[in-house]
Design an enzyme around this catalytic site. Structure first.
Site, PDB file in Angstrom:
ATOM      1  N   PRO A   1      -7.878 -64.693   7.309  1.00 17.35           N
ATOM      2  CA  PRO A   1      -6.461 -64.402   8.374  1.00 17.35           C
ATOM      3  C   PRO A   1      -6.218 -62.692   8.063  1.00 17.35           C
ATOM      4  CG  PRO A   1      -6.058 -66.352   7.007  1.00 17.35           C
ATOM      5  CD  PRO A   1      -7.453 -65.954   6.395  1.00 17.35           C
ATOM      6  N   CYS A   2      -5.887 -62.172   9.390  1.00 14.05           N
ATOM      7  CA  CYS A   2      -5.755 -60.811   9.418  1.00 14.05           C
ATOM      8  C   CYS A   2      -4.481 -60.158   9.307  1.00 14.05           C
ATOM      9  CB  CYS A   2      -6.539 -60.133  10.337  1.00 14.05           C
ATOM     10  SG  CYS A   2      -5.861 -60.627  11.997  1.00 14.05           S
ATOM     11  N   GLN A   3      -3.306 -61.075   9.526  1.00 15.04           N
ATOM     12  CA  GLN A   3      -1.975 -60.676   9.636  1.00 15.04           C
ATOM     13  C   GLN A   3      -1.493 -59.923   8.508  1.00 15.04           C
ATOM     14  OE1 GLN A   3      -3.185 -63.776  10.231  1.00 15.04           O
ATOM     15  NE2 GLN A   3      -2.600 -64.252  12.156  1.00 15.04           N
ATOM     16  N   SER A   4      -1.871 -60.347   7.327  1.00 15.08           N
ATOM     17  CA  SER A   4      -1.332 -59.596   6.348  1.00 15.08           C
ATOM     18  C   SER A   4      -1.948 -58.220   5.976  1.00 15.08           C
ATOM     19  CB  SER A   4      -1.753 -60.253   4.746  1.00 15.08           C
ATOM     20  OG  SER A   4      -1.344 -61.579   4.664  1.00 15.08           O
ATOM     21  N   TYR A   5      -3.178 -57.865   6.615  1.00 16.35           N
ATOM     22  CA  TYR A   5      -3.503 -56.372   6.953  1.00 16.35           C
ATOM     23  C   TYR A   5      -3.003 -55.708   7.897  1.00 16.35           C
ATOM     24  CZ  TYR A   5      -6.940 -58.700   3.720  1.00 16.35           C
ATOM     25  OH  TYR A   5      -7.424 -59.573   2.727  1.00 16.35           O
TER      26      TYR A   5
END
Length: 390
Positions: free
Chosen positions: A88-92
């Protein structure tokens, strides 16, 4: 080629290895076999299963996948050629809080599975925000990832040579400017010099094909007003991209628009192509619009209208929400429909998304564009052919 897709979503990367383009049609690529995929989200897992019914799907948290789990499948764990996927990319993402939370640490699970599968190669994809993300020790997350890839077990018995590059989807025939970082790992017992990233085919110089635009992608789709939907193509495709997208689709799916309140409707009606929140608020400050419409939330490029004659800006999982990043239709007073978002990501019209509108848009916004995935698959094939000759 035996392939595993981790964090598969609806299957953008899988699509690129499952299909190739022949005579401007997507046809099955029989040289590749996806042994299994893994996806946790219910709606995305359902979409993957509908689009790839013959691929075993582990619909579970990746943390629960063990060697015992995999031994229940009928394939040889000793012969995995390639692992694809990205956590998942949302945290980055640079749009948001950028927290080093549980999702941000999911690359540990990706690496753990590499230790079990021991593929010859892997492709790890994520947002470019990964390049500047720090962990809880205030050191670069990317360094952590590369170090772990370089020594999976910590004893030097399984390691990968890492190749890194940022690719923009618009350079490969996708009508969208979308930068993502790709890490390609080559197992240390193999020649890593075989790998090269795909070369851009589209660009602004005369030696390349012109970038595909929003107009190129969606101008054949029926116009919609608020609260409308359409399942019928009103005109024939206008270019080869639209022909590729429509081939094999008998009706138009997911082309619908909801209703807007007074404030959102006023914003949409007054923002011109290429402009957004700042432009609209300037109209309020000049007294052209009532001060009750002044926008106090969002970023400068929220409430933004796309350009008709340029590639789309990056499609995110909130592209159907006018108050999100630039996603207002260039010519019509509404946000993009789910199908228009899929077109801008290069998903064909027959590709199925599952769940409610937000879930479908998330499946689209989180995906690797299929046309970019196909270009990556070509380079993987070339690399493996070179190894076979050695």
């Amino acid at each position: 080629m035996n392939i595993v897709d981790l964090f598969s979503g609806a299957g953008g990367l899988t699509f690129g290895f499952q299909y190739k383009i022949k005579n401007n049609q997507f046809v099955n690529n029989r040289q590749n076999k996806i042994l299994f995929a893994n996806e946790f989200a219910d709606s995305a897992a359902n979409a993957f299963h509908k689009n790839f019914p013959n691929i075993p799907l582990i619909h579970d948290d990746i943390a629960n996948i063990t060697i015992e789990t995999l031994n229940n499948f009928d394939f040889n764990l000793e012969n995995i050629d390639l692992v694809i996927g990205g956590p998942p990319c949302q945290s980055y993402s640079t749009v948001g809080k950028r927290q080093y939370d549980k999702r941000a640490k999911m690359y540990h699970e990706y690496i753990r599975l590499l230790g079990i599968l021991k593929p010859k190669m892997f492709i790890f994809e994520n947002v470019t925000g990964l390049l500047s993300m720090k962990n809880d020790k205030n050191t670069p997350v990317l360094n952590d990832i590369k170090n772990m890839f370089s020594d999976i077990y910590g004893n030097g018995t399984l390691s990968y040579e890492i190749k890194q590059k940022v690719l923009n989807a618009k350079d490969f025939g996708v009508p969208q400017s979308r930068e993502r970082v790709f890490l390609v790992g080559i197992r240390s017992d193999l020649d890593s010099n075989c790998w090269r990233f795909p070369e851009p085919k589209y660009g602004e110089n005369k030696k390349k094909l012109p970038y595909l635009t929003v107009k190129d992608a969606i101008s054949d789709l029926p116009p919609l007003n608020q609260g409308e939907s359409s399942e019928i193509y009103s005109i024939e495709p206008l270019n080869i991209y639209q022909e590729l997208m429509r081939n094999g689709s008998e009706k138009l799916n997911d082309h619908f628009i909801g209703h807007y309140g007074d404030k959102i409707r006023t914003v949409i009606e007054n923002v011109i192509q290429g402009e957004g929140k700042k432009y609209f608020n300037n109209l309020v400050e000049q007294g052209i619009l009532d001060k009750k419409y002044y926008l106090t939330s969002g970023y400068d490029n929220t409430y933004g209208r796309l350009w008709w004659d340029r590639p789309s800006t990056t499609i995110t999982n909130s592209f159907g929400t006018p108050s999100a990043l630039r996603c207002i239709h260039p010519l019509q007073n509404r946000a993009l429909s789910t199908r228009e978002g899929a077109r801008l990501q290069s998903f064909p019209d027959w590709f199925v998304f599952c769940g409610n509108k937000n879930e479908k848009n998330t499946q689209i916004g989180n995906a690797v564009p299929p046309l970019l995935a196909i270009e990556l698959a070509k380079e993987v094939k070339r690399c493996f052919k070179r190894w076979e000759k050695e």
